[in-house]
Design an enzyme around this catalytic site. Structure first.
Site: not given
Length: 559
Positions: A144, A298, A300, A302
């Site tokens: 993340s 960010d 990834d 999400d």
């Protein structure tokens, strides 16, 4: 010889040990503390899967921890009636592609078909692929928004949600039956691709994901919107540009230093759109481009952060709570206006997110549900509504940590969806002569100045873990009577019965004046997070209360 040294020597003795792991282990020979840090425990597996520093050892992310975890997942899946197919994705982090291939090899060797995205793709695209392809589970290799030294391994259920507490326990039990080297089964990657046990996900899957996001548009004209976008060297560039193109947003400037995927994140060591440092390069570009809106996703993709003109020639970051209530209000007012508000609408947020959502939901007749921290719990609420035959009742979910979702196309926070909503809202308000900051200030004026802050306290290594546990135990045994001079009117321990939610390691203190103070150890990092919430007649007054609460939190974390 202690247990840590025994494990260390066994790892060092492995044949075919990757060169980088061998060099790391040889480099810490005789360093008891360094050996202990890598071997004092197995990397913890929970509902968030695995997350840790990349490197050698049982407390690190490496091919051996990936293989062992995947073998446990394979055992769990083969013991159920779920489809024997798993979708796999990764973001831009170091070793992401390698870890995906190793996971696929283990699955293939256990009779489970592995579907891999052919290049990096976001976490929400993985959640989408799980259900799109009819899989029994999903894996996303990502850490993340953590610093570059981290990577992780998120596991998803057949519903596209991160796995439940019950499933995590079952997978963990299966993992515990395996060692790191001998028991995980491994297929030859090329052979498995040739015979179809490992398959690449085609481009139509991603295209249909973007179309599913577009189907959620309120439909406001965005053609005049001027946008600066940064993927923070992550996985968002492809789907976000595809989305913006299909929406008709043509004035898009991508931050050049952060455009290409790069797991070292050279311009933002902590690639988290929640913090100004990560957005700084984009903010400097705004001084030249002068956009209506700046957006960052960010690694990834999400989480989404945003900045808007501050009316003084600069740009002001919008917090996660502010964006959450702004989008909640925008969705409610536009759906009421165009006649698409469902009967008995439901919005969902978390116990640590702003209390400001409560009066806004009440204004529009929306049922507001609160869950434990973690978007998987919001995803579960979508699933419950779907099981009741009324998926249309869900209109929006958000959490304070910059996660948003306005539909049931995925069961995790989705920054692609959030970009679409933020662009629509910015264009809608611009048509009325307002910026998103004007809109936030209007909400404050109407509902009160709810201001939130987050304090994070890091506890590194084995001693840090014990210190965290001792702090939480101390607070449970002797709840404070006051915090920063404000009387504790109500204390809630979410590990106790009677909260209406699953048990969780969270303490909540409701304070005199309507303020709130919450303490929660992170499930993925060696941190205790303290969530502060104040409400007052002005922004300055509320921020002053939070400063007092922050000082109290710092003293509390000293034990």
């Amino acid at each position: 010889m202690n247990d840590n040294e025994t494990r260390y020597r066994r790892w060092l003795a492995q044949p075919n040990l990757p060169d980088d792991l061998a060099a790391e282990l040889n480099g810490i020979a005789g360093d008891e503390a360094a050996v202990a840090d890598r071997f004092y425990r197995d990397l913890e597996f929970g509902t968030g899967g695995l997350r840790g520093v990349i490197g050698a050892g049982t407390n690190r992310m490496n091919v051996y921890t990936i293989r062992r975890a995947t073998q446990g997942l394979a055992d769990y899946l083969n013991g159920t009636d779920l489809p024997k197919q798993v979708a796999i994705a990764h973001d831009s982090r170091r070793k992401g592609e390698l870890f995906c291939r190793e996971a696929a090899r283990v699955l293939a060797a256990n009779g489970i078909t592995a579907y891999l995205y052919p290049r990096l793709e976001p976490t929400p695209a993985l959640s989408w692929a799980v259900r799109y392809l009819g899989c029994g589970a999903g894996i996303c290799v990502t850490a993340s928004h953590n610093p570059a030294k981290y990577n992780g391994y998120k596991v998803y259920g057949a519903d596209g949600c991160q796995i439940t507490l019950e499933v995590a326990d079952r997978v963990l039990a299966a993992i515990g039956k395996h060692d790191y080297f001998d028991s995980p089964r491994l297929a030859d990657y090329d052979e498995a691709v040739a015979d179809g046990r490992i398959r690449l996900i085609d481009d139509q899957c991603l295209s249909d994901f973007v179309d599913a996001v577009l189907a959620l548009r309120p439909g406001n004209d965005v053609s005049r919107l001027k946008l600066v976008y940064t993927p923070l060297n992550g996985s968002g560039l492809e789907p976000v540009k595809m989305l913006l193109d299909r929406m008709g947003v043509t004035q898009v400037t991508v931050v050049p230093e952060q455009e290409a995927p790069d797991g070292d994140f050279p311009t933002c060591p902590y690639p988290n759109p929640e913090i100004r440092e990560a957005m700084e390069t984009g903010l400097k570009l705004c001084d030249t481009v002068h956009p209506d809106l700046m957006i960052g996703t960010d690694p990834d993709c999400d989480r989404m952060g945003a900045a808007v003109p501050d009316g003084k020639g600069g740009y002001r970051l919008i917090t996660g709570n502010e964006m959450g209530v702004l989008l909640l209000d925008y969705i409610c007012r536009t759906r009421q206006a165009n006649g698409t508000m469902p009967k008995d609408p439901v919005a969902v947020t978390t116990i640590v997110s702003t209390d400001m959502a409560t009066p806004i939901a009440a204004k529009y007749g929306v049922e507001l549900r609160r869950t434990l921290t973690g978007f998987k719990f919001i995803g579960e609420q979508i699933g419950l509504l779907e099981a009741e035959g009324h998926p249309e009742r869900y209109i929006f979910g958000f959490e304070e940590s910059y996660g948003y979702l306005s539909g049931g196309h995925v069961r995790d926070k989705d920054a692609v969806n959030a970009v679409m909503l933020a662009c629509e809202a910015a264009a809608w308000y611009a048509a009325r002569g307002m910026t998103l900051l004007d809109a936030v200030n209007a909400l404050y004026a109407e509902f009160g100045y709810y201001r939130n802050a987050l304090c994070s306290f890091t506890f590194e290594g084995e001693s840090g873990m014990h210190a965290m546990q001792a702090l939480m135990a101390g607070l449970r045994s002797a709840a404070p009577a006051e915090i920063a001079g404000y009387k504790v009117e109500t204390a809630i321990d979410y590990q106790a019965d009677g909260t209406g939610l699953p048990k969780a390691d969270v303490l909540e203190y409701r304070l005199a004046g309507g303020h709130k103070f919450m303490v929660r150890p992170s499930g993925t990092e060696p941190k205790i997070k303290v969530y502060l919430s104040a409400v007052a007649g002005s922004e300055a007054q509320a921020d002053a209360v939070n400063e007092q609460l922050a000082d109290a939190a710092a003293q509390m974390m000293k034990g």
